[in-house]
Motif scaffolding. Structure first.
Motif, PDB file in Angstrom:
ATOM      1  N   TRP A 155     -37.891  79.333 -15.869  1.00 26.79           N
ATOM      2  CA  TRP A 155     -37.659  79.995 -17.148  1.00 26.79           C
ATOM      3  C   TRP A 155     -37.443  78.943 -18.236  1.00 26.79           C
ATOM      4  CZ3 TRP A 155     -38.021  85.241 -17.761  1.00 26.79           C
ATOM      5  CH2 TRP A 155     -38.011  86.011 -16.595  1.00 26.79           C
ATOM      6  N   PHE A 156     -38.012  79.212 -19.384  1.00 29.96           N
ATOM      7  CA  PHE A 156     -37.792  78.438 -20.589  1.00 29.96           C
ATOM      8  C   PHE A 156     -37.312  79.406 -21.661  1.00 29.96           C
ATOM      9  CE2 PHE A 156     -39.786  74.269 -19.801  1.00 29.96           C
ATOM     10  CZ  PHE A 156     -40.395  74.524 -18.588  1.00 29.96           C
ATOM     11  N   ARG A 157     -36.807  78.864 -22.745  1.00 27.70           N
ATOM     12  CA  ARG A 157     -36.440  79.701 -23.879  1.00 27.70           C
ATOM     13  C   ARG A 157     -36.730  78.980 -25.175  1.00 27.70           C
ATOM     14  NH1 ARG A 157     -29.806  79.763 -23.178  1.00 27.70           N
ATOM     15  NH2 ARG A 157     -29.423  77.594 -23.836  1.00 27.70           N
ATOM     16  N   GLN A 158     -36.926  79.775 -26.199  1.00 25.19           N
ATOM     17  CA  GLN A 158     -37.216  79.204 -27.520  1.00 25.19           C
ATOM     18  C   GLN A 158     -36.496  80.012 -28.573  1.00 25.19           C
ATOM     19  OE1 GLN A 158     -41.406  78.849 -28.419  1.00 25.19           O
ATOM     20  NE2 GLN A 158     -40.999  77.265 -29.947  1.00 25.19           N
ATOM     21  N   ALA A 159     -35.589  79.362 -29.258  1.00 20.03           N
ATOM     22  CA  ALA A 159     -34.866  79.975 -30.368  1.00 20.03           C
ATOM     23  C   ALA A 159     -35.639  79.716 -31.657  1.00 20.03           C
ATOM     24  CB  ALA A 159     -33.461  79.396 -30.452  1.00 20.03           C
ATOM     25  N   PRO A 160     -35.410  80.527 -32.680  1.00 16.77           N
ATOM     26  CA  PRO A 160     -36.126  80.341 -33.958  1.00 16.77           C
ATOM     27  C   PRO A 160     -35.932  78.937 -34.514  1.00 16.77           C
ATOM     28  CG  PRO A 160     -35.003  82.444 -33.928  1.00 16.77           C
ATOM     29  CD  PRO A 160     -34.560  81.722 -32.697  1.00 16.77           C
ATOM     30  N   GLY A 161     -37.040  78.298 -34.860  1.00 16.03           N
ATOM     31  CA  GLY A 161     -36.977  76.977 -35.454  1.00 16.03           C
ATOM     32  C   GLY A 161     -36.733  75.850 -34.478  1.00 16.03           C
ATOM     33  N   LYS A 162     -36.692  76.170 -33.193  1.00 16.33           N
ATOM     34  CA  LYS A 162     -36.433  75.140 -32.190  1.00 16.33           C
ATOM     35  C   LYS A 162     -37.595  75.059 -31.209  1.00 16.33           C
ATOM     36  CE  LYS A 162     -31.386  75.346 -32.327  1.00 16.33           C
ATOM     37  NZ  LYS A 162     -30.148  75.425 -31.502  1.00 16.33           N
ATOM     38  N   GLU A 163     -37.632  73.936 -30.483  1.00 22.31           N
ATOM     39  CA  GLU A 163     -38.660  73.772 -29.466  1.00 22.31           C
ATOM     40  C   GLU A 163     -38.320  74.593 -28.224  1.00 22.31           C
ATOM     41  OE1 GLU A 163     -40.258  69.241 -30.468  1.00 22.31           O
ATOM     42  OE2 GLU A 163     -39.567  69.782 -28.475  1.00 22.31           O
ATOM     43  N   ARG A 164     -39.364  74.901 -27.463  1.00 23.23           N
ATOM     44  CA  ARG A 164     -39.153  75.593 -26.201  1.00 23.23           C
ATOM     45  C   ARG A 164     -38.427  74.643 -25.246  1.00 23.23           C
ATOM     46  NH1 ARG A 164     -44.074  79.094 -23.850  1.00 23.23           N
ATOM     47  NH2 ARG A 164     -43.972  79.683 -26.060  1.00 23.23           N
ATOM     48  N   GLU A 165     -37.365  75.142 -24.617  1.00 19.83           N
ATOM     49  CA  GLU A 165     -36.569  74.288 -23.745  1.00 19.83           C
ATOM     50  C   GLU A 165     -36.462  74.849 -22.342  1.00 19.83           C
ATOM     51  OE1 GLU A 165     -32.559  73.913 -25.151  1.00 19.83           O
ATOM     52  OE2 GLU A 165     -32.106  76.043 -24.886  1.00 19.83           O
ATOM     53  N   PHE A 166     -36.319  73.944 -21.387  1.00 20.38           N
ATOM     54  CA  PHE A 166     -36.169  74.312 -19.992  1.00 20.38           C
ATOM     55  C   PHE A 166     -34.826  74.992 -19.753  1.00 20.38           C
ATOM     56  CE2 PHE A 166     -36.218  74.015 -15.479  1.00 20.38           C
ATOM     57  CZ  PHE A 166     -34.967  73.552 -15.098  1.00 20.38           C
ATOM     58  N   VAL A 167     -34.837  76.036 -18.921  1.00 16.73           N
ATOM     59  CA  VAL A 167     -33.610  76.741 -18.572  1.00 16.73           C
ATOM     60  C   VAL A 167     -33.294  76.605 -17.080  1.00 16.73           C
ATOM     61  CG1 VAL A 167     -32.478  79.002 -18.426  1.00 16.73           C
ATOM     62  CG2 VAL A 167     -33.866  78.420 -20.430  1.00 16.73           C
ATOM     63  N   ALA A 168     -34.274  76.965 -16.243  1.00 20.25           N
ATOM     64  CA  ALA A 168     -34.017  76.940 -14.800  1.00 20.25           C
ATOM     65  C   ALA A 168     -35.341  76.909 -14.048  1.00 20.25           C
ATOM     66  CB  ALA A 168     -33.211  78.169 -14.370  1.00 20.25           C
ATOM     67  N   VAL A 169     -35.295  76.381 -12.822  1.00 22.78           N
ATOM     68  CA  VAL A 169     -36.474  76.340 -11.965  1.00 22.78           C
ATOM     69  C   VAL A 169     -36.049  76.586 -10.526  1.00 22.78           C
ATOM     70  CG1 VAL A 169     -36.348  73.836 -11.650  1.00 22.78           C
ATOM     71  CG2 VAL A 169     -38.536  75.016 -11.316  1.00 22.78           C
ATOM     72  N   ILE A 170     -36.955  77.189  -9.773  1.00 24.46           N
ATOM     73  CA  ILE A 170     -36.725  77.418  -8.352  1.00 24.46           C
ATOM     74  C   ILE A 170     -37.973  76.965  -7.597  1.00 24.46           C
ATOM     75  CG2 ILE A 170     -37.531  79.828  -8.497  1.00 24.46           C
ATOM     76  CD1 ILE A 170     -35.359  80.487  -6.361  1.00 24.46           C
ATOM     77  N   SER A 171     -37.753  76.294  -6.476  1.00 24.12           N
ATOM     78  CA  SER A 171     -38.868  75.801  -5.687  1.00 24.12           C
ATOM     79  C   SER A 171     -39.642  76.955  -5.056  1.00 24.12           C
ATOM     80  CB  SER A 171     -38.354  74.858  -4.593  1.00 24.12           C
ATOM     81  OG  SER A 171     -37.452  75.566  -3.732  1.00 24.12           O
ATOM     82  N   TRP A 172     -40.821  76.652  -4.526  1.00 20.63           N
ATOM     83  CA  TRP A 172     -41.683  77.709  -4.025  1.00 20.63           C
ATOM     84  C   TRP A 172     -41.014  78.502  -2.915  1.00 20.63           C
ATOM     85  CZ3 TRP A 172     -43.189  77.920   1.047  1.00 20.63           C
ATOM     86  CH2 TRP A 172     -43.026  76.752   1.790  1.00 20.63           C
ATOM     87  N   GLY A 173     -40.236  77.848  -2.079  1.00 19.78           N
ATOM     88  CA  GLY A 173     -39.578  78.551  -0.995  1.00 19.78           C
ATOM     89  C   GLY A 173     -38.224  79.110  -1.348  1.00 19.78           C
ATOM     90  N   GLY A 174     -37.729  78.752  -2.529  1.00 18.20           N
ATOM     91  CA  GLY A 174     -36.434  79.262  -2.975  1.00 18.20           C
ATOM     92  C   GLY A 174     -35.236  78.439  -2.540  1.00 18.20           C
ATOM     93  N   SER A 175     -35.471  77.332  -1.850  1.00 20.67           N
ATOM     94  CA  SER A 175     -34.347  76.559  -1.323  1.00 20.67           C
ATOM     95  C   SER A 175     -33.707  75.640  -2.349  1.00 20.67           C
ATOM     96  CB  SER A 175     -34.800  75.732  -0.122  1.00 20.67           C
ATOM     97  OG  SER A 175     -35.823  74.837  -0.498  1.00 20.67           O
ATOM     98  N   SER A 176     -34.430  75.323  -3.402  1.00 17.96           N
ATOM     99  CA  SER A 176     -33.907  74.406  -4.420  1.00 17.96           C
ATOM    100  C   SER A 176     -33.942  75.060  -5.787  1.00 17.96           C
ATOM    101  CB  SER A 176     -34.740  73.127  -4.464  1.00 17.96           C
ATOM    102  OG  SER A 176     -34.695  72.451  -3.236  1.00 17.96           O
ATOM    103  N   THR A 177     -32.852  74.896  -6.502  1.00 19.35           N
ATOM    104  CA  THR A 177     -32.776  75.392  -7.872  1.00 19.35           C
ATOM    105  C   THR A 177     -32.171  74.315  -8.764  1.00 19.35           C
ATOM    106  OG1 THR A 177     -30.599  76.382  -7.444  1.00 19.35           O
ATOM    107  CG2 THR A 177     -32.519  77.818  -7.185  1.00 19.35           C
ATOM    108  N   TYR A 178     -32.592  74.304 -10.009  1.00 16.25           N
ATOM    109  CA  TYR A 178     -32.075  73.361 -10.994  1.00 16.25           C
ATOM    110  C   TYR A 178     -31.900  74.100 -12.314  1.00 16.25           C
ATOM    111  CZ  TYR A 178     -33.463  69.833  -7.610  1.00 16.25           C
ATOM    112  OH  TYR A 178     -33.587  69.097  -6.470  1.00 16.25           O
ATOM    113  N   TYR A 179     -30.863  73.678 -13.045  1.00 16.07           N
ATOM    114  CA  TYR A 179     -30.533  74.361 -14.286  1.00 16.07           C
ATOM    115  C   TYR A 179     -30.297  73.368 -15.414  1.00 16.07           C
ATOM    116  CZ  TYR A 179     -29.616  78.254 -11.095  1.00 16.07           C
ATOM    117  OH  TYR A 179     -29.731  79.240 -10.143  1.00 16.07           O
TER     118      TYR A 179
END
Length: 123
Positions: free
Chosen positions: A36-60
């Motif tokens: 997931w990414f997010r973009q607020a008005p007037g700002k660049e799109r930023e990284f929020v969270a990622v999950i690996s293909w198998g679901g074992s690893s997450t990063y925020y």
């Protein structure tokens, strides 16, 4: 043709919760990292969270760590973002993304994007 469709956005008071969903169609993304990414008005799109293909690893992103939880259901070709303790500064359009690796996704090297869903947090 792969399509990612987000849902679950809306208006919520500060301190509240929302759960975003992203359903993929066109092919299975079970071997892709999803995020997931997010973009607020007037700002660049930023990284929020990622999950690996198998679901074992997450990063925020540090800004959401401890408040947001990413998960996936490969049988449903769907990824989720549970957002708790929402703050005004979480207001943004949230985008679902898929990439062939977690590291590529975090570098915004995305193979597929969703169209976005608006999250508005009132203070």
């Amino acid at each position: 043709q792969v399509q990612l469709v987000e849902s679950g956005g809306g208006l919520v008071q500060a301190g509240g919760s929302l759960r975003l969903s992203c359903a993929a169609s066109g092919r299975s993304l079970s071997t892709y990292a999803m995020g997931w990414f997010r973009q607020a008005p007037g700002k660049e799109r930023e990284f929020v969270a990622v999950i690996s293909w198998g679901g074992s690893s997450t990063y925020y992103a540090n800004s959401v760590k401890g408040r947001f939880t990413i998960s996936r259901d490969n049988a449903k070709n769907t990824v989720y973002l549970q957002m708790n303790s929402l703050k005004f500064e979480d207001t943004a359009v949230y985008y679902c993304a898929a990439s062939t690796s977690r590291s590529r996704l975090q570098l915004k090297q995305v193979d597929y994007w969703g169209q976005g869903t608006q999250v508005t947090v009132s203070s």
